[in-house]
Design a protein around this motif. Structure first.
Motif, PDB file in Angstrom:
ATOM      1  N   GLU A   1       0.827  -1.210   0.000  1.00 17.82           N
ATOM      2  CA  GLU A   1       0.000   0.000   0.000  1.00 17.82           C
ATOM      3  C   GLU A   1       0.864   1.264   0.000  1.00 17.82           C
ATOM      4  O   GLU A   1       0.607   2.209  -0.760  1.00 17.82           O
ATOM      5  N   ALA A   2       1.900   1.276   0.842  1.00 19.53           N
ATOM      6  CA  ALA A   2       2.747   2.459   0.949  1.00 19.53           C
ATOM      7  C   ALA A   2       3.528   2.710  -0.331  1.00 19.53           C
ATOM      8  O   ALA A   2       3.707   3.862  -0.755  1.00 19.53           O
ATOM      9  N   THR A   3       3.998   1.647  -0.966  1.00 16.59           N
ATOM     10  CA  THR A   3       4.766   1.805  -2.200  1.00 16.59           C
ATOM     11  C   THR A   3       3.909   2.357  -3.324  1.00 16.59           C
ATOM     12  O   THR A   3       4.317   3.275  -4.059  1.00 16.59           O
ATOM     13  N   GLU A   4       2.720   1.829  -3.471  1.00 16.66           N
ATOM     14  CA  GLU A   4       1.852   2.278  -4.564  1.00 16.66           C
ATOM     15  C   GLU A   4       1.337   3.695  -4.329  1.00 16.66           C
ATOM     16  O   GLU A   4       0.957   4.378  -5.296  1.00 16.66           O
ATOM     17  N   ALA A   5       1.353   4.141  -3.075  1.00 16.47           N
ATOM     18  CA  ALA A   5       0.926   5.512  -2.778  1.00 16.47           C
ATOM     19  C   ALA A   5       2.091   6.495  -2.801  1.00 16.47           C
ATOM     20  O   ALA A   5       1.875   7.711  -2.751  1.00 16.47           O
ATOM     21  N   SER A   6       3.317   5.986  -2.906  1.00 14.74           N
ATOM     22  CA  SER A   6       4.491   6.851  -2.822  1.00 14.74           C
ATOM     23  C   SER A   6       4.643   7.709  -4.072  1.00 14.74           C
ATOM     24  O   SER A   6       4.615   7.205  -5.195  1.00 14.74           O
ATOM     25  N   PRO A   7       4.836   9.029  -3.915  1.00 14.27           N
ATOM     26  CA  PRO A   7       5.074   9.882  -5.088  1.00 14.27           C
ATOM     27  C   PRO A   7       6.395   9.561  -5.783  1.00 14.27           C
ATOM     28  O   PRO A   7       6.599   9.945  -6.940  1.00 14.27           O
ATOM     29  N   ALA A   8       7.277   8.838  -5.097  1.00 15.57           N
ATOM     30  CA  ALA A   8       8.548   8.468  -5.723  1.00 15.57           C
ATOM     31  C   ALA A   8       8.362   7.416  -6.806  1.00 15.57           C
ATOM     32  O   ALA A   8       9.168   7.340  -7.746  1.00 15.57           O
ATOM     33  N   LEU A   9       7.318   6.595  -6.707  1.00 19.25           N
ATOM     34  CA  LEU A   9       7.135   5.504  -7.664  1.00 19.25           C
ATOM     35  C   LEU A   9       6.984   6.007  -9.092  1.00 19.25           C
ATOM     36  O   LEU A   9       7.753   5.590  -9.978  1.00 19.25           O
ATOM     37  N   PRO A  10       6.022   6.887  -9.403  1.00 17.32           N
ATOM     38  CA  PRO A  10       5.906   7.344 -10.795  1.00 17.32           C
ATOM     39  C   PRO A  10       7.134   8.115 -11.259  1.00 17.32           C
ATOM     40  O   PRO A  10       7.497   8.054 -12.453  1.00 17.32           O
ATOM     41  N   ARG A  11       7.800   8.812 -10.347  1.00 16.00           N
ATOM     42  CA  ARG A  11       9.007   9.550 -10.741  1.00 16.00           C
ATOM     43  C   ARG A  11      10.111   8.583 -11.177  1.00 16.00           C
ATOM     44  O   ARG A  11      10.731   8.765 -12.232  1.00 16.00           O
ATOM     45  N   ILE A  12      10.357   7.561 -10.369  1.00 16.03           N
ATOM     46  CA  ILE A  12      11.420   6.602 -10.701  1.00 16.03           C
ATOM     47  C   ILE A  12      11.077   5.852 -11.981  1.00 16.03           C
ATOM     48  O   ILE A  12      11.931   5.636 -12.844  1.00 16.03           O
ATOM     49  N   VAL A  13       9.805   5.466 -12.123  1.00 12.80           N
ATOM     50  CA  VAL A  13       9.382   4.760 -13.338  1.00 12.80           C
ATOM     51  C   VAL A  13       9.641   5.622 -14.567  1.00 12.80           C
ATOM     52  O   VAL A  13      10.198   5.149 -15.572  1.00 12.80           O
ATOM     53  N   GLU A  14       9.248   6.876 -14.504  1.00 11.68           N
ATOM     54  CA  GLU A  14       9.399   7.754 -15.666  1.00 11.68           C
ATOM     55  C   GLU A  14      10.879   7.962 -16.002  1.00 11.68           C
ATOM     56  O   GLU A  14      11.262   7.967 -17.176  1.00 11.68           O
ATOM     57  N   GLU A  15      11.716   8.118 -14.999  1.00 11.66           N
ATOM     58  CA  GLU A  15      13.131   8.347 -15.259  1.00 11.66           C
ATOM     59  C   GLU A  15      13.818   7.080 -15.773  1.00 11.66           C
ATOM     60  O   GLU A  15      14.672   7.142 -16.663  1.00 11.66           O
ATOM     61  N   LEU A  16      13.444   5.907 -15.246  1.00 11.94           N
ATOM     62  CA  LEU A  16      14.026   4.662 -15.742  1.00 11.94           C
ATOM     63  C   LEU A  16      13.563   4.345 -17.159  1.00 11.94           C
ATOM     64  O   LEU A  16      14.269   3.663 -17.915  1.00 11.94           O
ATOM     65  N   ALA A  17      12.381   4.831 -17.525  1.00 13.60           N
ATOM     66  CA  ALA A  17      11.878   4.594 -18.881  1.00 13.60           C
ATOM     67  C   ALA A  17      12.736   5.287 -19.931  1.00 13.60           C
ATOM     68  O   ALA A  17      12.660   4.947 -21.116  1.00 13.60           O
ATOM     69  N   GLY A  18      13.565   6.230 -19.509  1.00  7.32           N
ATOM     70  CA  GLY A  18      14.396   6.967 -20.451  1.00  7.32           C
ATOM     71  C   GLY A  18      15.835   6.499 -20.516  1.00  7.32           C
ATOM     72  O   GLY A  18      16.656   7.143 -21.170  1.00  7.32           O
ATOM     73  N   VAL A  19      16.167   5.391 -19.844  1.00  6.17           N
ATOM     74  CA  VAL A  19      17.542   4.880 -19.875  1.00  6.17           C
ATOM     75  C   VAL A  19      17.544   3.467 -20.458  1.00  6.17           C
ATOM     76  O   VAL A  19      16.497   2.841 -20.614  1.00  6.17           O
ATOM     77  N   THR A  20      18.735   2.987 -20.784  1.00  4.44           N
ATOM     78  CA  THR A  20      18.838   1.630 -21.336  1.00  4.44           C
ATOM     79  C   THR A  20      19.404   0.632 -20.346  1.00  4.44           C
ATOM     80  O   THR A  20      19.431  -0.564 -20.632  1.00  4.44           O
ATOM     81  N   GLY A  21      19.852   1.126 -19.199  1.00  4.99           N
ATOM     82  CA  GLY A  21      20.420   0.200 -18.225  1.00  4.99           C
ATOM     83  C   GLY A  21      20.555   0.837 -16.867  1.00  4.99           C
ATOM     84  O   GLY A  21      20.378   2.057 -16.698  1.00  4.99           O
ATOM     85  N   ALA A  22      20.860   0.002 -15.880  1.00  6.63           N
ATOM     86  CA  ALA A  22      21.008   0.470 -14.504  1.00  6.63           C
ATOM     87  C   ALA A  22      21.903  -0.505 -13.747  1.00  6.63           C
ATOM     88  O   ALA A  22      22.087  -1.656 -14.153  1.00  6.63           O
TER      89      ALA A  22
END
Length: 346
Positions: free
Chosen positions: A185-206
């Motif tokens: 519940e806490a993870t899905e409500a975290s504002p960090a989740l969409p931010r990290i997803v969007e930023e990782l969507a723009g890279v090819t690796g990590a």
């Protein structure tokens, strides 16, 4: 539409509760085998091998026994006999049907080892091959990426640790299911989740890094990113990362850092986040409490659990991140290309 992966990761609190209730009574059976052995040999592949990394650190750091990973090829390809007297061989397979793992456990028994299996497959060849079978209670898992079968494997290995005399509190394990429910519940409500997803969507690796008890979590998160999101992800101990691969961490190759909220590896994880950011790379935290969150560009919450049992919850925010990232990239997380639920190796 909700993916199977999301539905199944949401079933983890109940799956963990069933597994813990079913397996805790088996600690006496494990202790009986443990009395005749000195060290533990873990036999696994894929996600199960990442679970084994947790098992190894648990038995070494809390039960005082040497834990080592097996090389199944010694049994199945080289067919070399080794003296395994005094060894407890622990084979881990979600389905219990991977022929290489079954054959390697049989080989270990033939070399003098006592045997334990960890599987979700009651009545499977692996369950039948072991002296003690720890059957997880995940229920059927349809999505190819392992979620509930992985965390219930960790629960079984926690019980193994208790049976081997680990100096840990059983109550920590019993409160895990409620902690995971709150963490989802806490993870899905975290504002960090969409931010990290969007930023990782723009890279090819990590680079995905953790150490000690959290090392297996880093390996598993990296595997999930590769198989479900098709990104190049390296899973490394932060000690190994600092020996050279740190050079690849830059603005286009972020670092994902996993850690329990306490324990001896947390300060080093925080220092790594600070170093990554000073080099111009994004650093994303999973767990690690307020200290890691403050050092990172963005961070997802971790479980409020002691270090020894934290990995059972620590992977859950990573699973949620991967499921969201796959959908953001237009990938069906349930059926990654080229993969099947049961993988056979020779």
């Amino acid at each position: 539409m909700t993916s199977l992966m999301r539905a199944e990761l949401g079933q983890q609190p109940d799956a963990l509760r069933r597994t813990i209730d079913a397996l805790l009574p088996r600690t006496a059976d494990i202790a009986k085998l443990a009395a005749e052995t000195r060290q533990v040999l873990f036999i696994a592949r894929g996600s199960s091998d990442n679970a084994a990394a947790y098992g190894r650190y648990l038995v070494e750091s809390r039960a005082g026994r040497l834990g080592t990973p097996a090389a199944p090829s010694i049994a199945t390809t080289y067919r070399r006999k080794i003296d395994l007297s005094g060894v407890l061989a622990v084979a881990i397979s979600q389905s219990g049907k991977t022929e290489e793992i079954v054959e390697t456990l049989d080989w270990a028994a033939g070399c003098g080892a006592r045997t334990v299996s960890v599987t979700n497959g009651a009545g499977s060849p692996l369950a039948e091959a072991a002296e003690v079978a720890l059957i997880t209670q995940a229920g059927e898992e349809k999505a190819v990426p392992a979620t509930k079968t992985y965390t219930t494997q960790l629960a079984a290995l926690s019980v193994l640790g208790l049976g081997l005399g680990a100096d840990v509190a059983e109550d920590d394990l019993r409160r895990l299911p409620d902690e995971v429910a709150g963490l989802i519940e806490a993870t899905e409500a975290s504002p960090a989740l969409p931010r990290i997803v969007e930023e990782l969507a723009g890279v090819t690796g990590a680079v995905v890094s953790g150490r000690g008890i959290a090392f297996g979590t880093a390996l598993e998160l990296a595997l999930k990113i590769k198989e479900a999101c098709y990104l190049h992800a390296m899973g490394l101990s932060y000690a190994d990362l600092l020996h050279g691969p740190i050079a690849v961490v830059d603005a286009k190759t972020p670092a994902l850092l996993v850690a329990a909220d306490s324990g001896p590896t947390l300060p080093g994880t925080i220092a790594l986040a600070e170093r990554a950011r000073s080099a111009g790379a994004p650093a994303y935290g999973v767990g690690g409490g307020d200290g890691l969150a403050a050092a990172c560009s963005a961070a997802l919450p971790g479980p409020g659990l002691p270090e020894w049992v934290a990995p059972l919850g620590l992977i859950v925010p990573g699973q949620i991140l991967v499921e969201n990232l796959a959908r953001r990239l237009g990938i069906d997380p349930d059926v990654p290309r080229g993969l099947n639920k049961v993988t056979q190796t020779t």
